[in-house]
Design a protein around this motif. Structure first.
Motif, PDB file in Angstrom:
ATOM      1  N   UNK A  56       0.865  -1.214  -0.025  1.00  0.00           N
ATOM      2  CA  UNK A  56       0.096  -0.128  -0.088  1.00  0.00           C
ATOM      3  C   UNK A  56       0.958   1.341  -0.018  1.00  0.00           C
ATOM      4  N   UNK A  57       0.701   2.002  -1.059  1.00  0.00           N
ATOM      5  CA  UNK A  57       1.898   2.981  -1.333  1.00  0.00           C
ATOM      6  C   UNK A  57       1.359   4.315  -1.092  1.00  0.00           C
ATOM      7  N   UNK A  58       2.350   5.183  -0.506  1.00  0.00           N
ATOM      8  CA  UNK A  58       1.897   6.648  -0.216  1.00  0.00           C
ATOM      9  C   UNK A  58       3.385   7.234  -0.706  1.00  0.00           C
ATOM     10  N   UNK A  59       3.335   8.556  -1.405  1.00  0.00           N
ATOM     11  CA  UNK A  59       2.082   9.157  -1.803  1.00  0.00           C
ATOM     12  C   UNK A  59       1.416   8.642  -2.945  1.00  0.00           C
ATOM     13  N   UNK A  60       2.022   7.509  -3.786  1.00  0.00           N
ATOM     14  CA  UNK A  60       1.327   7.119  -5.117  1.00  0.00           C
ATOM     15  C   UNK A  60       2.051   5.905  -5.571  1.00  0.00           C
ATOM     16  N   UNK A  61       1.378   4.835  -6.023  1.00  0.00           N
ATOM     17  CA  UNK A  61       1.824   3.621  -6.465  1.00  0.00           C
ATOM     18  C   UNK A  61       2.740   4.045  -7.716  1.00  0.00           C
ATOM     19  N   UNK A  62       2.676   4.955  -8.549  1.00  0.00           N
ATOM     20  CA  UNK A  62       3.151   5.268  -9.853  1.00  0.00           C
ATOM     21  C   UNK A  62       4.635   5.779  -9.600  1.00  0.00           C
ATOM     22  N   UNK A  63       5.092   5.892  -8.394  1.00  0.00           N
ATOM     23  CA  UNK A  63       6.575   6.492  -8.186  1.00  0.00           C
ATOM     24  C   UNK A  63       7.375   5.218  -8.513  1.00  0.00           C
ATOM     25  N   UNK A  64       8.626   5.576  -9.122  1.00  0.00           N
ATOM     26  CA  UNK A  64       9.548   4.604  -9.568  1.00  0.00           C
ATOM     27  C   UNK A  64       9.985   3.624  -8.523  1.00  0.00           C
ATOM     28  N   UNK A  65      10.199   4.059  -7.446  1.00  0.00           N
ATOM     29  CA  UNK A  65      10.486   3.130  -6.092  1.00  0.00           C
ATOM     30  C   UNK A  65       9.533   2.206  -6.306  1.00  0.00           C
ATOM     31  N   UNK A  66       8.301   2.362  -5.998  1.00  0.00           N
ATOM     32  CA  UNK A  66       7.318   1.320  -5.937  1.00  0.00           C
ATOM     33  C   UNK A  66       7.272   0.442  -7.110  1.00  0.00           C
ATOM     34  N   UNK A  67       7.353   1.135  -8.226  1.00  0.00           N
ATOM     35  CA  UNK A  67       7.304   0.052  -9.558  1.00  0.00           C
ATOM     36  C   UNK A  67       8.467  -0.668  -9.682  1.00  0.00           C
ATOM     37  N   UNK A  68       9.463  -0.403  -9.013  1.00  0.00           N
ATOM     38  CA  UNK A  68      10.880  -1.144  -8.889  1.00  0.00           C
ATOM     39  C   UNK A  68      10.449  -2.295  -7.995  1.00  0.00           C
ATOM     40  N   UNK A  69       9.727  -2.030  -6.827  1.00  0.00           N
ATOM     41  CA  UNK A  69       9.555  -3.117  -5.815  1.00  0.00           C
ATOM     42  C   UNK A  69       8.268  -3.847  -6.353  1.00  0.00           C
ATOM     43  N   UNK A  70       7.482  -3.450  -7.100  1.00  0.00           N
ATOM     44  CA  UNK A  70       6.353  -4.569  -7.531  1.00  0.00           C
ATOM     45  C   UNK A  70       7.470  -5.439  -8.649  1.00  0.00           C
ATOM     46  N   UNK A  71       8.184  -5.018  -9.347  1.00  0.00           N
ATOM     47  CA  UNK A  71       8.893  -5.971 -10.377  1.00  0.00           C
ATOM     48  C   UNK A  71       9.959  -6.866  -9.514  1.00  0.00           C
ATOM     49  N   UNK A  72      10.688  -6.325  -8.493  1.00  0.00           N
ATOM     50  CA  UNK A  72      11.710  -7.325  -7.981  1.00  0.00           C
ATOM     51  C   UNK A  72      11.015  -8.175  -6.801  1.00  0.00           C
TER      52      UNK A  72
END
Length: 233
Positions: A56-72
């Motif tokens: 559950x991401x803040x401020x937004x799941x579109x941030x690169x950090x979270x996108x990397x976490x999703x993939x890895x």
């Protein structure tokens, strides 16, 4: 479900700055997020837990950090929605119960050395209880689990105070919820919490590698920060 903020300097672990710099606080927070992702993945695999993991991401799941976490980390992303922590947790629970999940846990990222067995215990307790809480030493909780939406648990709570756990338990009793608690654990909000975690990581480093609770990444970060703090006294 792991509740996490993006590790942006000046926006995370602000109660640790000073004495930490905003960059140091953000680096430490980022390591905690990674630890929680890795440990929940390990818990699911090692303990053979039939779970799906969400971030559950803040401020937004579109941030690169979270996108990397999703993939890895093979984790599904959702956004935190709401003006306060209670609203965001209530919305998160609702979003997963709507998907058909029968047991949902929310855990924070400030407990990087939480034993893997706590996740197994929390899921097991939810089989015979309506609510499971992981009490934090500061009067809050580091984990909450439910079997159905209970929006009343998240209303009129003074978040980030030492009354959170007590008031939540009072609400649960008034609502007739059968409640169970995990062992207490220290989360990291203040400099005293950080100092305790640094000491715990030093003791942990003396154990055999397969028994260590801290990742080498977080242990290294804590030792580095410990040296910095001593030099600033």
């Amino acid at each position: 479900m792991i509740f996490a903020k993006a590790p942006v300097p000046g926006q995370v672990k602000t109660r640790l700055s000073p004495p930490l710099t905003p960059d140091e606080a953000a680096t430490l927070h980022g390591s905690f997020v990674l630890d929680t992702l890795e440990r929940t993945k390990l818990a699911a695999s090692k303990l053979k837990l039939p779970i799906d993991r969400y971030l559950a991401c803040a401020p937004s799941s579109t941030l690169v950090f979270f996108q990397i976490m999703e993939e890895r980390q093979s984790v599904k992303l959702i956004d935190q929605v709401g003006d306060d922590l209670g609203t965001r947790m209530r919305q998160a629970f609702d979003s997963l119960f709507v998907k058909g999940y029968q047991r949902v846990l929310i855990v924070g990222t400030d407990v990087p050395s939480l034993p893997l067995e706590h996740y197994q215990q929390a899921l097991a307790l939810l089989e015979t209880n309506d609510l499971v809480l992981g009490p934090a030493l500061d009067g809050g909780y580091y984990l909450i689990g439910l079997k159905r939406p209970v929006p009343e648990l998240f209303a009129d709570i003074p978040w980030s105070t030492d009354r959170v756990l007590a008031l939540t338990l009072e609400k649960a009793t008034a609502l007739g919820l059968k409640t169970a608690c995990l062992p207490e654990w220290r989360d990291v909000d203040t400099i005293d919490d950080l100092q305790a975690l640094i000491e715990a990581s030093l003791l942990d480093a003396k154990k055999p590698k397969n028994e260590q609770a801290f990742s080498s990444r977080t242990a290294g970060a804590l030792q580095f920060i410990g040296k910095k703090l001593r030099s600033r006294v």
